[in-house]
Design a protein around this motif. Sequence first.
Motif, PDB file in Angstrom:
ATOM      1  N   ASN A   1     -63.164 -49.803  32.665  1.00 45.31           N
ATOM      2  CA  ASN A   1     -63.245 -48.840  31.491  1.00 45.31           C
ATOM      3  C   ASN A   1     -64.114 -49.751  30.567  1.00 45.31           C
ATOM      4  O   ASN A   1     -63.519 -50.483  29.840  1.00 45.31           O
ATOM      5  CB  ASN A   1     -61.491 -48.996  31.149  1.00 45.31           C
ATOM      6  CG  ASN A   1     -61.133 -47.950  29.871  1.00 45.31           C
ATOM      7  OD1 ASN A   1     -62.271 -47.293  29.593  1.00 45.31           O
ATOM      8  ND2 ASN A   1     -60.062 -48.063  29.093  1.00 45.31           N
ATOM      9  N   ILE A   2     -65.067 -49.240  30.472  1.00 42.42           N
ATOM     10  CA  ILE A   2     -66.150 -49.969  29.542  1.00 42.42           C
ATOM     11  C   ILE A   2     -65.917 -49.549  28.171  1.00 42.42           C
ATOM     12  O   ILE A   2     -65.265 -48.597  27.798  1.00 42.42           O
ATOM     13  CB  ILE A   2     -67.515 -49.394  29.972  1.00 42.42           C
ATOM     14  CG1 ILE A   2     -68.753 -50.223  29.264  1.00 42.42           C
ATOM     15  CG2 ILE A   2     -67.691 -47.892  29.707  1.00 42.42           C
ATOM     16  CD1 ILE A   2     -70.157 -49.786  29.775  1.00 42.42           C
ATOM     17  N   THR A   3     -66.351 -50.400  27.157  1.00 40.50           N
ATOM     18  CA  THR A   3     -66.096 -50.408  25.782  1.00 40.50           C
ATOM     19  C   THR A   3     -67.452 -50.146  25.184  1.00 40.50           C
ATOM     20  O   THR A   3     -68.358 -49.836  25.763  1.00 40.50           O
ATOM     21  CB  THR A   3     -65.784 -51.842  24.996  1.00 40.50           C
ATOM     22  OG1 THR A   3     -66.824 -52.686  25.343  1.00 40.50           O
ATOM     23  CG2 THR A   3     -64.741 -52.516  25.595  1.00 40.50           C
ATOM     24  N   LEU A   4     -67.209 -49.452  23.905  1.00 38.77           N
ATOM     25  CA  LEU A   4     -68.192 -48.690  23.045  1.00 38.77           C
ATOM     26  C   LEU A   4     -69.342 -49.854  22.883  1.00 38.77           C
ATOM     27  O   LEU A   4     -70.737 -49.544  23.133  1.00 38.77           O
ATOM     28  CB  LEU A   4     -67.692 -48.410  22.027  1.00 38.77           C
ATOM     29  CG  LEU A   4     -68.738 -47.554  21.124  1.00 38.77           C
ATOM     30  CD1 LEU A   4     -69.828 -46.514  21.988  1.00 38.77           C
ATOM     31  CD2 LEU A   4     -68.287 -46.827  19.791  1.00 38.77           C
ATOM     32  N   LEU A   5     -68.901 -50.975  22.724  1.00 33.80           N
ATOM     33  CA  LEU A   5     -70.124 -52.042  22.557  1.00 33.80           C
ATOM     34  C   LEU A   5     -71.111 -52.223  23.613  1.00 33.80           C
ATOM     35  O   LEU A   5     -72.167 -52.356  23.663  1.00 33.80           O
ATOM     36  CB  LEU A   5     -69.594 -53.246  21.931  1.00 33.80           C
ATOM     37  CG  LEU A   5     -69.140 -53.339  20.506  1.00 33.80           C
ATOM     38  CD1 LEU A   5     -68.617 -54.822  20.162  1.00 33.80           C
ATOM     39  CD2 LEU A   5     -69.977 -52.596  19.276  1.00 33.80           C
TER      40      LEU A   5
ATOM     41  N   ILE B   1     -71.225 -49.855  25.993  1.00 33.07           N
ATOM     42  CA  ILE B   1     -71.791 -48.659  26.294  1.00 33.07           C
ATOM     43  C   ILE B   1     -73.149 -48.558  25.625  1.00 33.07           C
ATOM     44  O   ILE B   1     -74.444 -48.105  26.203  1.00 33.07           O
ATOM     45  CB  ILE B   1     -70.995 -47.275  25.820  1.00 33.07           C
ATOM     46  CG1 ILE B   1     -69.841 -47.429  26.850  1.00 33.07           C
ATOM     47  CG2 ILE B   1     -71.913 -46.064  25.892  1.00 33.07           C
ATOM     48  CD1 ILE B   1     -68.939 -46.214  26.196  1.00 33.07           C
ATOM     49  N   GLU B   2     -73.109 -49.224  24.325  1.00 32.49           N
ATOM     50  CA  GLU B   2     -74.432 -49.192  23.686  1.00 32.49           C
ATOM     51  C   GLU B   2     -75.305 -50.105  24.269  1.00 32.49           C
ATOM     52  O   GLU B   2     -76.797 -49.872  24.235  1.00 32.49           O
ATOM     53  CB  GLU B   2     -74.361 -49.783  22.140  1.00 32.49           C
ATOM     54  CG  GLU B   2     -75.323 -49.491  21.142  1.00 32.49           C
ATOM     55  CD  GLU B   2     -75.209 -50.235  20.048  1.00 32.49           C
ATOM     56  OE1 GLU B   2     -74.592 -51.290  19.958  1.00 32.49           O
ATOM     57  OE2 GLU B   2     -75.701 -49.540  19.026  1.00 32.49           O
TER      58      GLU B   2
END
Lengths: 91, 91
Positions: B68-72, B74-75
């Motif tokens: 479950n990847i985090t937004l940071l 993903i960026e």
Amino acid sequence: MLTIVCSGLSGKNVYYSMQINKKQEILIKFGSKVREQREFLNLSQEELAERAKLHRTYIGMIERAEKNITLLNIEKISKALSIKISKLFED
Amino acid sequence: MLTIVCSGLSGKNVYYSMQINKKQEILIKFGSKVREQREFLNLSQEELAERAKLHRTYIGMIERAEKNITLLNIEKISKALSIKISKLFED
């Protein structure tokens, strides 16, 4: 912008602290989009939290860019806001 | 689809297990987009990991929807793939 200054900085360390700045910006942008869409829908943080099955304080933290949200929670929030995930990341 | 069956299910529990199914789909979609764009750029998982400053095994887990990847992160991946985050979530 957050700037971390350490004694005995190497080139790598300087780069790392720049990454931290960049990282925070995406959380700020995302939090602003969530707030904007929530207010557009006339929802309180409590109402959004209930729709998304998340805690009210968590919604507040996301809007203030205090949490590094996961993709599963991004999806919950986008559905609760009736907006596509891609739209939450458009400029 | 994953279906969790528990003894003594309440209505709330049934709803929760349905949520888990929906959640996984977004990870699968995201992982596929990452792989698609990585292969389009002729990058190996190792090369993408190096560009994104993430671990190679982590890239594999993201592509297989095991994390479950985090937004940071993903960026980081979107920058390493030279693609906007919004594009990674378009159908």
